[in-house]
Design a protein around this motif. Structure first.
Motif, PDB file in Angstrom:
ATOM      1  N   UNK E  95       0.871  -1.185   0.000  1.00 43.31           N
ATOM      2  CA  UNK E  95       0.000   0.000   0.000  1.00 43.31           C
ATOM      3  C   UNK E  95       0.901   1.226   0.000  1.00 43.31           C
ATOM      4  N   UNK E  96       0.427   2.330  -0.573  1.00 42.23           N
ATOM      5  CA  UNK E  96       1.368   3.455  -0.656  1.00 42.23           C
ATOM      6  C   UNK E  96       1.671   4.083   0.704  1.00 42.23           C
ATOM      7  N   UNK E  97       0.726   4.061   1.642  1.00 43.72           N
ATOM      8  CA  UNK E  97       0.978   4.509   3.016  1.00 43.72           C
ATOM      9  C   UNK E  97       1.680   5.860   3.103  1.00 43.72           C
ATOM     10  N   UNK E  98       1.096   6.846   2.457  1.00 40.35           N
ATOM     11  CA  UNK E  98       1.623   8.196   2.629  1.00 40.35           C
ATOM     12  C   UNK E  98       0.962   8.806   3.867  1.00 40.35           C
ATOM     13  N   UNK E  99       1.708   9.689   4.544  1.00 33.28           N
ATOM     14  CA  UNK E  99       1.141  10.319   5.736  1.00 33.28           C
ATOM     15  C   UNK E  99       0.192  11.429   5.297  1.00 33.28           C
ATOM     16  N   UNK E 100      -1.089  11.303   5.633  1.00 25.54           N
ATOM     17  CA  UNK E 100      -2.078  12.219   5.047  1.00 25.54           C
ATOM     18  C   UNK E 100      -1.868  13.680   5.430  1.00 25.54           C
ATOM     19  N   UNK E 101      -1.172  13.932   6.553  1.00 30.06           N
ATOM     20  CA  UNK E 101      -1.012  15.323   6.978  1.00 30.06           C
ATOM     21  C   UNK E 101       0.263  15.955   6.411  1.00 30.06           C
ATOM     22  N   UNK E 102       0.988  15.204   5.596  1.00 30.96           N
ATOM     23  CA  UNK E 102       2.196  15.748   5.001  1.00 30.96           C
ATOM     24  C   UNK E 102       2.000  15.948   3.510  1.00 30.96           C
ATOM     25  N   UNK E 110      10.665  12.161   4.175  1.00 36.76           N
ATOM     26  CA  UNK E 110      10.634  11.573   5.521  1.00 36.76           C
ATOM     27  C   UNK E 110      11.886  10.771   5.884  1.00 36.76           C
ATOM     28  N   UNK E 142      -1.471  17.535  -1.000  1.00 39.38           N
ATOM     29  CA  UNK E 142      -1.605  16.456  -0.026  1.00 39.38           C
ATOM     30  C   UNK E 142      -1.935  15.165  -0.762  1.00 39.38           C
ATOM     31  N   UNK E 144      -4.196  12.989  -0.813  1.00 40.91           N
ATOM     32  CA  UNK E 144      -5.519  12.683  -1.362  1.00 40.91           C
ATOM     33  C   UNK E 144      -5.814  13.457  -2.644  1.00 40.91           C
ATOM     34  N   UNK E 151       0.702   8.575  -6.335  1.00 37.83           N
ATOM     35  CA  UNK E 151       0.989   8.201  -4.944  1.00 37.83           C
ATOM     36  C   UNK E 151       2.014   7.082  -4.903  1.00 37.83           C
ATOM     37  N   UNK E 153       4.292   6.444  -7.017  1.00 36.61           N
ATOM     38  CA  UNK E 153       5.626   6.941  -7.341  1.00 36.61           C
ATOM     39  C   UNK E 153       6.261   7.660  -6.143  1.00 36.61           C
ATOM     40  N   UNK E 158      10.265   7.529  -1.943  1.00 38.96           N
ATOM     41  CA  UNK E 158      10.573   7.537  -0.513  1.00 38.96           C
ATOM     42  C   UNK E 158      11.435   6.333  -0.137  1.00 38.96           C
TER      43      UNK E 158
END
Ligand SMILES: Nc1ncnc2c1ncn2[C@@H]1O[C@H](COP(=O)(O)OP(=O)(O)OP(=O)(O)O)[C@@H](O)[C@H]1O
Ligand SMILES: Nc1ncnc2c1ncn2[C@@H]1O[C@H](COP(=O)(O)OP(=O)(O)OP(=O)(O)O)[C@@H](O)[C@H]1O
Ligand SMILES: [Mg+2]
Ligand SMILES: [Mg+2]
Lengths: 250, 319, 265, 250, 265
Positions: E95-102, E110, E142, E144, E151, E153, E158
């Motif tokens: 899963x891409x698991x990006x931090x939604x608040x960043x 990161x 962001x 979303x 996402x 990529x 990262x």
């Protein structure tokens, strides 16, 4: 194993706390202001009859009725506010204001309405406890994932379905936070309510003993109140863990 | 208790003539000053007058007047200056029907080894009070009378706790302590105190406790209140003649309710109270002079802003 | 399956001069995605969309489902210009989006539940399908206990249970191995034939597009002004071997070329 | 447009509420118990000098000092509990018990410690407000996504980094819920604190007026307290919206 | 690239008799995933893993990263039996698991940030890479607001920034179209050659596996007892045309056969 160790060190911590209190109380030597734990326990044993049989049930029923009403009211208001932004704008200032009015300013009004029945005490309990439930539930209802909401919309879910199948589960963790604060406040709320006019109850007993300068007897019912508070809290935590068991444990 | 009382009233209704219900709200939790009520109840004086009493306790010191005015209780036990204040400035329609304690119990209290010897010594000292302006006025009058400067007294509202204010030495003295409660209680706990009597320093000899009712209730239930008072007077007479028995009635009633009183304290209290409750003209009688004197003092010390109206502030039930 | 044949069939989905751009809150510039797009999809068609990453494929689906509305123009569903299109089509989003507090079975049964079917009934209906999807024994697990491909299959199953005559699938098989993917494709074809639905299918696999679809839409330049359409010259049923026909290899190269030119150029 | 409509209907709602109150107060006709809004506003105007210049600053400083301490204490305890399960077991019962003790039972103890300085009032404020912050922050810290935590672990993130870069952002929405409850309680906490001994302050003023049967003057400072409460609440909401602006708006 | 050649190279990753199963909380039965698995991966190798959905590929990665620990046996990183493997390898989850608040930039930066590099410095380093990845102008968005492929990529970028000598990529290009995928593959090969890392790569695309890797591990039966290994007989640099060599087409069929037999059988 680890868990048992944890409980042990927790127990030691609490014991240390009690010993320091005992020592401090003996050093200050003003029993009526700061009674030592041993004195309180002694008094508790001495008064166990009237406290447990007469006063505890009165307070407990106030707490339970008050909590049930608070949950219904708090959740109701939260849902209403989350459904209608203009309700939010109107109600928030009013309920915040309601929290600002010292109970004793309201006391005569409550007595005017409810006389000295249990309801004046219940109203005080509700007044004190519904607010954290409202705030937390409202914030919880807004925390539902937008993606999941959109997905359910595409499935033809109506407001009601989104509410029950998405918003409610997402709001639950927040609701439980509020409920934990509320059950704790409910106990003190009922005790304060009893000062408005009561003939029994743990809070009433404690207050009467204050006028008598009997420190240990003031704190004995407070120990019972604390126990009720802790038990209610533990019950809520247990329900929380049960109903959120899908959460990944760390 | 409320329930069982009304149940009793209902069953009694069936048997004999209809009983009148009288609710009286005490000034505070039951103590020696209320012995006469408990005696009258125990000895059946109220029954004999066809009255069913319900005794209630206040959450706030102001409740007796407010709830009497609201008609929620028939009678409330309150303080003479409070009645004047409520009636004059705020137009609360209450009146006093009888004086229960005829002179102030209120004292300026301090620890025995305090350097304070006379009211003037309060200058520069911290004096705690329970937030009632009356007590501020008392200090002002006393200090001024003793040729001191009242402005130099540091008055502080210590809220709920007069006793701990004195004992913890966070206040040098307190005003509003009762000669029959705080003083003996502290003694019982091992703290010797001394005190000043305000009436010796220019404060009028006001009625510490009076029974109040609303104009409307008085209008409607005059006869009942009078009947109540006859029974109360009998209760007081009995108390006066048999103080020990009266006290034991009170103590046992409170024991029953699980709020044991300290016998030693209440005994001292009753000894102090009895002479202050007794009147030549009958228990509860009031004089116009007392009301005028008190009102004028209150006006002079700024406790009331408006011109006192005393026409309807009391009725002499004892006549 | 020529254009002439389609003309006679009913249009189930029609875009009329559709323009769309995301309204950016912070930046005031709004990125246009579609510009005056016209197209139609017919009854029982199988359409595949291919195109560069970020070209607007998922956005097209959001428009069809009704999650977004065109800035200009109209979207017609089953011949009617529906303002309120939500709930009218089956939709499998690109992310699996399973509800974390529901078990696999409960997740898959969600669309049936939303049709006011009794819960037990819905769960019972789902169970044999889960087995068909290679998820036997998983029904009481929570999504976080599944592998990525398993989650995708649950999401796919859920979309097919919507009961609509249009099914939008956004890269439904991207996390599946060749074999599982094949069996899913077969299952999908079967359902498509049996249930007479129209399928729109986003994929990055040109072979998959050729194997499955009647027409392929290619998303190229941005904003999209006209949809590049390619007819797949194959009858049905098809087999994987058909893809090795020279005409199809040529078509495939042509498609890749089209993508390359439009995207990289 | 829609927003303006919302504000309008919210305003109407509040107006209706005030009119009903006014009517009820006039009907009951017991100004000393239930003063009408107009009477309160009049009194507020009349007393604006002493209330705003003398009493408001005193209460406000108590509130602000109390809140700052509460946030530090509440967050501190929450972090401690989330780090150490045995701390959680030991501290939770103690802090729940602390919430059960009626302030007036503690009043003499506070006086013993702090005299009649501002600190006794601050302590009351802290005692009342740190609890919702603790509970919410603690629950918030546990709400961090397990997947993201694992991802950060694989990046070699230590406890500190996970805490600041993952747990803090995840806990923020919960923390703000708690803070909203706390700022509201802080106002009433400061007012109650003033009853323990004070020479000025809005709570002190209100209580004093109670003894004079001046209903309107009792409620006039309460209106100011309400305003403080609402303003604090709005400030927190504003900060919340700012710092959570990444959240998808619906 | 024969086994003999590898023998001389340093082992960067070694499994010794590794057994693993997920502890199920509710059900007491624990599903075994790996059983006494032995294998080794050498310095500068490019390994691809293929296998059926749910066969345990992602689980293998969780074991290597140290998120899970073997029930039995040892995992050696760079020759040492590390109990604490967390933070030692670069890992891109499925899963891409990006931090939604960043924002995108903050997300990509990161791992650099976690190395106590100043934030501004980290952001500056990331910016040109984002442009190379076709994400120019997106840095302050962001997650979303991005498409699925974008996402992915970011998540890929990262992972490559971890700076470790081992890079684990779990289906990194599954959401990318053929063209973007190609350019990402090229970028990856370049980095792999330049930075001398070892890459382990999960994919469902057999062509991708053949094109990129030195060896292919096939995850077949469950539980996995021995890893099926296939050497790719191609030198470097490679071109896509090389995949059309008969030997490779044969190899591909063989791999598919292997998968089919093991999975469906
Ligand atoms: N947290 C977990 N708890 C219990 N079982 C799990 C957990 N995670 C994975 N599993 C199970 O372990 C098995 C292997 O899962 P894994 O994610 O490794 O598969 P995979 O090979 O990566 O599949 P895919 O290609 O679908 O991603 C599956 O049967 C899955 O259900
Ligand atoms: N919520 C949003 N707000 C702003 N921009 C968005 C939003 N969602 C998508 N976009 C932008 O719209 C464009 C198209 O996105 P879309 O998701 O439709 O791409 P896609 O073709 O599905 O790509 P992929 O193959 O990578 O999934 C992208 O540039 C993306 O950044
Ligand atoms: Mg997409
Ligand atoms: Mg996987």
């Amino acid at each position: 194993m680890n868990n048992r160790k944890g409980s042990l060190s927790a127990g030691l911590f609490i014991l240390a706390f009690l010993i320091i209190w005992e020592a401090a109380a003996r050093a200050v030597n003003m029993i009526f202001i700061l009674p030592p734990p041993t004195g309180i326990i002694e008094k508790l044993w001495e008064l166990k009859g009237p406290l447990l049989i007469e006063h505890l049930p009165v307070t407990l029923s106030t707490i339970i009725i008050g909590l049930v009403i608070s949950i219904l009211l708090g959740v109701g208001i939260a849902v209403w506010m989350s459904v209608s932004p203009s309700a939010e704008k109107a109600i928030y200032p009013i309920i915040i204001s309601s929290q600002m009015i010292p109970i004793i300013a309201l006391a005569p009004i409550f007595v005017l309405w409810f006389g000295y029945s249990i309801w004046s005490k219940v109203v005080v309990t509700v007044l004190i406890t519904f607010f954290p439930i409202t705030v937390n539930t409202y914030d919880g209802l807004r925390s539902g994932s937008q993606e999941l909401k959109e997905l359910m919309l595409t499935m033809g879910a109506g407001k009601k379905e989104i509410f029950f199948k998405l918003l409610v589960p997402s709001a639950l963790p927040h609701f439980y936070s509020g409920l934990k604060v509320a059950v704790t406040l409910s106990v003190i709320g009922a005790a304060i309510g009893e000062w408005l006019g009561a003939q029994a109850g743990l809070g009433y007993f404690s207050r009467r003993m204050m006028t008598q300068f009997d420190g240990a007897a003031v704190f004995a019912p407070i120990v019972l109140l604390s126990l009720i508070g802790i038990i209610l809290f533990v019950i809520v935590k247990w329900i929380e863990n049960k109903s959120l068991k899908w959460r990944k444990s760390s | 208790n409320t329930n069982s009382a009304s149940e009793k009233a209902q069953t009694a209704e069936g048997k004999e003539k209809k009983k009148e219900k009288v609710t009286i709200m005490l000034d505070w939790y039951p103590n020696a000053v209320h012995s006469f009520l408990y005696v009258a109840e125990e000895k059946g004086y109220f029954d004999a007058e066809g009255i069913d009493v319900d005794i209630q306790f206040p959450a706030n010191p102001t409740d007796p007047i407010q709830l009497a005015a609201a008609g929620k209780v028939t009678l409330g036990i309150s303080y003479q200056p409070d009645v004047i204040m409520a009636r004059t400035d705020q137009g609360v329609k209450v009146k006093s029907v009888g004086a229960i304690v005829r002179s102030p119990l209120n004292r300026v209290m301090f620890l025995k080894d305090s350097p304070i010897q006379r009211p003037k010594d309060l200058e520069g000292k911290t004096v705690g009070f329970t937030g009632i302006p009356l007590n501020e006025a008392i200090i002002e009058t006393m200090v001024a009378k003793d040729k001191g400067n009242p402005k130099k007294v540091n008055m502080i509202d210590v809220g709920f706790e007069l006793n701990s204010a004195v004992v913890t030495k966070k206040a040098d003295a307190v005003v509003g302590a009762y000669i029959n409660h705080e003083v003996p209680l502290l003694k019982h706990e091992g703290h010797e105190t001394r005190n000043f009597d305000p009436t010796k320093y220019g404060v009028p000899n006001f009625y510490e406790l009076v029974a109040v009712t609303s104009d409307e209730t008085w209008e409607k239930q005059q006869d009942t209140i009078k009947a109540f008072w006859r029974a109360a007077e009998k209760g007081f007479d009995f108390t006066e003649q048999h103080p020990d028995e009266a006290l034991s009635i009170l103590l046992s009633k409170q024991d029953e309710a699980n709020f044991p009183l300290i016998e030693e304290v209440e005994k001292q209290s009753l000894d102090i109270l009895l002479p202050k409750m007794k009147s030549e003209k009958g228990f509860g009688s009031q004089t116009k002079e007392s009301w005028i004197e008190t009102a004028e003092w209150m006006k002079a010390s700024g406790l009331i802003k408006k011109e006192p109206k005393l026409e309807e502030v009391f009725v002499n039930i004892a006549d | 399956m020529s254009k002439c044949g389609q003309e006679k069939r009913k249009k189930v989905l029609e875009f009329q001069n559709v323009t769309f751009s995301y309204k950016d809150k912070q930046q005031t510039e709004s990125t246009p995605i579609l510009q005056r797009v016209n197209t139609a999809i017919y009854e029982r068609e199988f359409i595949t969309i291919i195109g560069a990453s970020g070209s607007g494929k998922s956005t097209l689906f959001r428009l069809i489902t009704g999650l977004e509305n065109p800035d200009e123009g109209h979207i017609l569903l089953n011949g009617e210009a529906e303002e309120h299109r939500l709930g009218k089509v089956g939709y499998m989003p690109q992310q699996d989006l399973l509800l974390p507090w529901r078990t696999i079975q409960e997740n898959a049964a969600l669309p049936i539940e939303l049709k006011r079917v009794r819960k037990e009934e819905a769960y019972k209906r789902v169970l044999p399908l889960l087995e068909e999807f290679g998820l036997e024994g998983m029904e009481n697990r929570f999504p976080h206990e599944l592998s990525g491909g398993m989650r995708q299959r649950v999401s796919f199953l859920r979309a097919t249970l919507s009961g609509s005559n249009i099914l939008l699938l956004d890269e439904p098989f991207s996390a599946l191995d060749a074999i599982t993917r094949l069996s899913m494709q077969e299952w999908l074809m079967e359902q498509w034939e049996k249930q007479k639905t129209t399928v729109v299918f986003i994929t990055h696999d040109v072979n998959e597009a050729l194997f499955l679809s009647d027409r392929i839409f290619v998303f190229g330049e941005k904003p999209i002004r006209t949809l590049q359409e390619v007819d797949v010259p194959l009858g049905r049923p098809r087999s994987l071997k058909d893809l090795n026909q020279p005409s199809l290899i040529e078509l495939k190269d042509q498609l890749l070329e089209q993508l390359r030119g439009k995207v990289m150029g």
